[in-house]
Design a protein around this motif. Structure first.
Motif, short mmCIF file in Angstrom:
data_model
loop_
_atom_site.label_atom_id
_atom_site.label_comp_id
_atom_site.label_asym_id
_atom_site.label_seq_id
_atom_site.Cartn_x
_atom_site.Cartn_y
_atom_site.Cartn_z
N ASN A 182 -55.48 60.02 40.30
CA ASN A 182 -55.27 61.18 39.43
C ASN A 182 -55.21 60.69 37.98
OD1 ASN A 182 -52.59 60.33 38.78
ND2 ASN A 182 -51.82 61.31 40.65
N ASP A 183 -54.93 61.59 37.05
CA ASP A 183 -54.99 61.22 35.63
C ASP A 183 -53.83 60.33 35.19
OD1 ASP A 183 -57.30 62.59 35.31
OD2 ASP A 183 -56.37 64.43 34.54
N GLN A 184 -52.83 60.11 36.07
CA GLN A 184 -51.75 59.17 35.73
C GLN A 184 -52.23 57.71 35.82
OE1 GLN A 184 -49.00 60.88 38.63
NE2 GLN A 184 -47.63 61.47 36.95
N ILE A 185 -53.34 57.47 36.48
CA ILE A 185 -53.94 56.14 36.51
C ILE A 185 -54.83 56.00 35.27
CG2 ILE A 185 -55.47 54.57 37.74
CD1 ILE A 185 -52.83 54.95 39.14
N ILE A 186 -54.47 55.04 34.39
CA ILE A 186 -55.19 54.92 33.11
C ILE A 186 -56.17 53.74 33.11
CG2 ILE A 186 -53.35 56.00 31.79
CD1 ILE A 186 -52.45 53.16 30.93
N ASN A 187 -56.14 52.89 34.13
CA ASN A 187 -57.10 51.78 34.19
C ASN A 187 -57.24 51.30 35.63
OD1 ASN A 187 -58.80 49.66 33.00
ND2 ASN A 187 -57.18 48.26 33.65
N THR A 188 -58.48 51.03 36.03
CA THR A 188 -58.73 50.46 37.35
C THR A 188 -59.70 49.30 37.22
OG1 THR A 188 -60.68 51.79 37.96
CG2 THR A 188 -58.50 52.75 38.36
N GLU A 189 -59.50 48.27 38.05
CA GLU A 189 -60.39 47.11 38.04
C GLU A 189 -60.60 46.61 39.46
OE1 GLU A 189 -59.04 44.07 35.32
OE2 GLU A 189 -58.37 45.57 33.87
N VAL A 190 -61.81 46.18 39.74
CA VAL A 190 -62.16 45.57 41.04
C VAL A 190 -62.99 44.32 40.76
CG1 VAL A 190 -63.40 45.87 43.21
CG2 VAL A 190 -62.15 47.80 42.22
N ALA A 210 -66.08 45.80 38.60
CA ALA A 210 -66.24 47.17 38.10
C ALA A 210 -64.93 47.58 37.47
CB ALA A 210 -66.60 48.12 39.24
N ARG A 211 -65.02 48.34 36.38
CA ARG A 211 -63.83 48.79 35.67
C ARG A 211 -63.97 50.27 35.37
NH1 ARG A 211 -61.21 45.90 30.31
NH2 ARG A 211 -59.34 47.21 30.18
N ASN A 212 -62.97 51.00 35.80
CA ASN A 212 -62.96 52.45 35.59
C ASN A 212 -64.26 53.10 36.03
OD1 ASN A 212 -60.32 52.39 34.46
ND2 ASN A 212 -61.19 51.73 32.50
N GLY A 213 -64.77 52.65 37.19
CA GLY A 213 -65.95 53.26 37.79
C GLY A 213 -67.26 52.77 37.24
N ALA A 224 -54.66 48.71 39.68
CA ALA A 224 -54.49 50.06 39.11
C ALA A 224 -53.29 50.05 38.17
CB ALA A 224 -54.27 51.08 40.23
N THR A 225 -53.46 50.62 36.99
CA THR A 225 -52.37 50.76 36.03
C THR A 225 -52.05 52.23 35.85
OG1 THR A 225 -53.02 48.74 34.86
CG2 THR A 225 -51.64 50.29 33.66
N ALA A 226 -50.76 52.56 36.01
CA ALA A 226 -50.30 53.94 35.89
C ALA A 226 -49.45 54.11 34.63
CB ALA A 226 -49.49 54.34 37.12
N ASP A 227 -49.57 55.28 34.01
CA ASP A 227 -48.74 55.65 32.86
C ASP A 227 -48.12 57.00 33.18
OD1 ASP A 227 -47.60 56.47 30.49
OD2 ASP A 227 -49.30 55.87 29.24
N VAL A 228 -46.79 56.99 33.39
CA VAL A 228 -46.08 58.23 33.70
C VAL A 228 -45.04 58.45 32.59
CG1 VAL A 228 -44.65 59.48 35.35
CG2 VAL A 228 -46.42 57.90 36.16
N LYS A 229 -45.35 59.34 31.69
CA LYS A 229 -44.47 59.66 30.56
C LYS A 229 -44.04 58.41 29.79
CE LYS A 229 -42.70 63.80 32.85
NZ LYS A 229 -41.52 64.52 33.38
N GLY A 230 -45.01 57.53 29.54
CA GLY A 230 -44.75 56.32 28.75
C GLY A 230 -44.27 55.12 29.53
N SER A 231 -43.96 55.30 30.80
CA SER A 231 -43.61 54.17 31.66
C SER A 231 -44.89 53.64 32.31
CB SER A 231 -42.61 54.59 32.74
OG SER A 231 -42.39 53.53 33.66
N VAL A 232 -45.25 52.40 31.96
CA VAL A 232 -46.52 51.84 32.41
C VAL A 232 -46.26 50.74 33.46
CG1 VAL A 232 -48.61 50.60 31.71
CG2 VAL A 232 -47.61 52.33 30.19
N GLN A 233 -46.93 50.84 34.60
CA GLN A 233 -46.81 49.85 35.66
C GLN A 233 -48.18 49.54 36.25
OE1 GLN A 233 -43.84 48.23 37.12
NE2 GLN A 233 -43.20 48.81 35.05
N THR A 234 -48.41 48.26 36.55
CA THR A 234 -49.66 47.81 37.18
C THR A 234 -49.36 47.30 38.58
OG1 THR A 234 -50.73 47.23 35.09
CG2 THR A 234 -51.54 46.14 37.07
#
Length: 476
Positions: free
Chosen positions: A135-143, A32-35, A175-185
């Motif tokens: 929250n909206d800082q998570i821009i992608n989720t995968e299971v 599943a991706r992003n729900g 989970a991939t987060a984007d916080v003010k252009g800093s992206v981390q998975t």
């Protein structure tokens, strides 16, 4: 499955030895991706490998036509191949390298979900994918859930009769987060094991999903990993890959013999190193152990029929034996293990890892942290590179945390380290105890031509290393 003994008795060929190995496998991948549920993938495979020995030369022919005539035709092809290459053989074998073992193995599974209940796993995949978006800082989720059912049987003209059945599971949360252009998975490291659908226990997975998403956000907010020489505390979900690449692959006897040089490289280990080489510090103890219940590559026999036994590969830092099946042991005159394995019915067995474990020591995680004046803790592999001799390496991790004056302090993003295999393992300073030991592994260890992706297990505690070169994402 087919009746291999009947097929074997129906073969009308002139060979010094004949073996039949059948493999039936179903791999189910749901994600599943992003729900949103992705299309279900189900891969079924079934076939028989015929192996013959003629005048000291083994030859093989696989077939997915498992009828009597299909297997007999494969046997004729194998015989023709053995005769054609007989004048060029490197070594003359006898049937002694195919033990006449008899036995049954089946991985323990507490819970096997029936096909009518599969919707529950689909629902869980969707739910976890939604939970990862905290929250909206998570821009992608995968299971992803991977379920494998495999049954292997092996019979031979000298009396082998083996059946082994494997239930294998894996799950990845991302989970991939984007916080003010800093992206981390951040992921859960993709744990794998032998067992049933109890592996997909919902409550622990819900907690993991929340933690992973929060850590992705915190890493995106954190500073870059510093560059310099540090003490390095590696957690099991990174250290298992370090063991795999810088101990497992270099100890494969077919690499040391030169068989793998064309594709996956040689090894820095030489035949005269066994029994002599101080591979690492005296705290380093590594075993080949296909007998551990629940570890991904547990079995009772390898694919040549050799019984699976536990052996020390490295004891108190000294190299003891290699990873090689009976054929490589005979050719190299070196001690090996029961590790001749094939990825399926259409590949010949070659020297592989199975369960390759770093044995626990006596240190708690708190003791290793408190013993560190200036260091960094790293978790969960993100990238790796190692040279053809399995000597110089570089690894990147998802998660880093500074250790300052015996205390865990700030998170750091993009942590990486590099080194040379022997000096790195000589820097092993403290080995964790059973309280911080974890079992990991991989579905995808690649090797051989044509390629064979095989499943391996690795158990290890957390370990502390001294004086390691560490660098962040911006360093060269």
């Amino acid at each position: 499955m087919v009746d291999l003994n009947s097929l074997l008795s129906s073969l009308n060929i002139k060979a010094d030895w004949v073996g039949l190995r059948s493999v039936k496998e179903q791999v189910t991948a749901r994600s599943a991706r992003n729900g949103i549920l992705e299309p279900l993938e189900v891969d079924n495979d079934f076939g028989v490998m015929v192996e013959v020995l003629i005048d000291g030369q083994f030859a093989y022919a696989g077939t997915c036509d498992v009828s009597g005539e299909g297997v007999r035709e494969a046997a004729r092809k194998a015989c023709a191949q053995a005769k054609a290459i007989g004048d060029y053989k490197l070594f003359a074998f006898s049937e002694s390298v195919r033990p006449p073992s008899k036995g049954v193995y089946q991985s323990f599974a507490h819970k096997l979900i029936e096909s009518s209940q599969q919707q529950s796993l689909n629902d869980l995949a969707i739910e976890l994918s939604q939970l990862l978006k905290v929250n909206d800082q998570i821009i992608n989720t995968e299971v992803s859930f991977i379920s494998i059912e495999q049954e292997m049987a092996f019979v031979s003209s000298n009396g082998a009769n083996i059946t082994q059945k494997f239930h294998q599971r894996g799950i990845q949360l991302l989970a991939t987060a984007d916080v003010k252009g800093s992206v981390q998975t951040r992921t859960n490291g993709f744990p794998v094991a032998q067992g049933g659908d109890e592996f997909y226990d919902a409550d622990p997975l819900r907690l993991q999903a929340h933690r992973i998403a929060q850590e992705a956000i915190e890493l995106a907010k954190s500073e870059e990993c510093p560059t310099g020489m540090f003490d390095l505390l590696l957690m099991p979900d990174q250290l298992y890959l370090q063991i795999h690449e810088s101990i497992g692959h270099p100890l494969e006897l077919d690499r040391i013999l030169g068989d793998e040089r064309n594709y996956a490289g040689w090894s820095f280990i030489k035949p005269e190193d066994f029994g002599q080489l101080q591979y690492g510090s005296k705290l380093l103890n590594v075993t080949f152990d296909p007998t551990v219940p629940g570890e991904l590559a547990s079995y009772h026999y390898d694919d040549t029929g050799a019984p699976a036994l536990r052996h020390h590969l490295i004891k108190d830092g000294i190299l003891q034996r290699g990873l090689g099946g009976v054929e490589s042991q005979m050719r190299s005159k070196l001690p090996g293990v029961s590790s001749a394995r094939s990825t399926s019915w259409n590949r010949a067995p070659i020297d592989r890892m199975a369960n390759l474990n770093l044995e626990p020591g006596s240190s708690t995680l708190a003791e290793m942290i408190s013993a560190t004046e200036r260091g960094i803790l790293m978790k969960t592999n993100k990238s790796w590179s190692i040279d053809d001799y399995r000597n110089k390496f570089q690894f990147g991790c998802e998660y880093g945390q500074l250790i300052e004056k015996g205390q865990l302090t700030r998170l750091v993003k993009n942590p990486n380290y590099r080194g040379i295999t022997s000096s790195f393992w000589h820097g092993l300073k403290m080995v964790g105890d059973t309280s911080n030991t974890e079992v990991w592994g991989s579905f995808y260890c690649g090797k051989g031509e044509p390629n064979q992706a095989i499943r391996v297990g690795h158990a290890t505690p957390a370990c502390l290393f001294t004086n390691v070169e560490v660098f962040g994402g911006g360093a060269s």
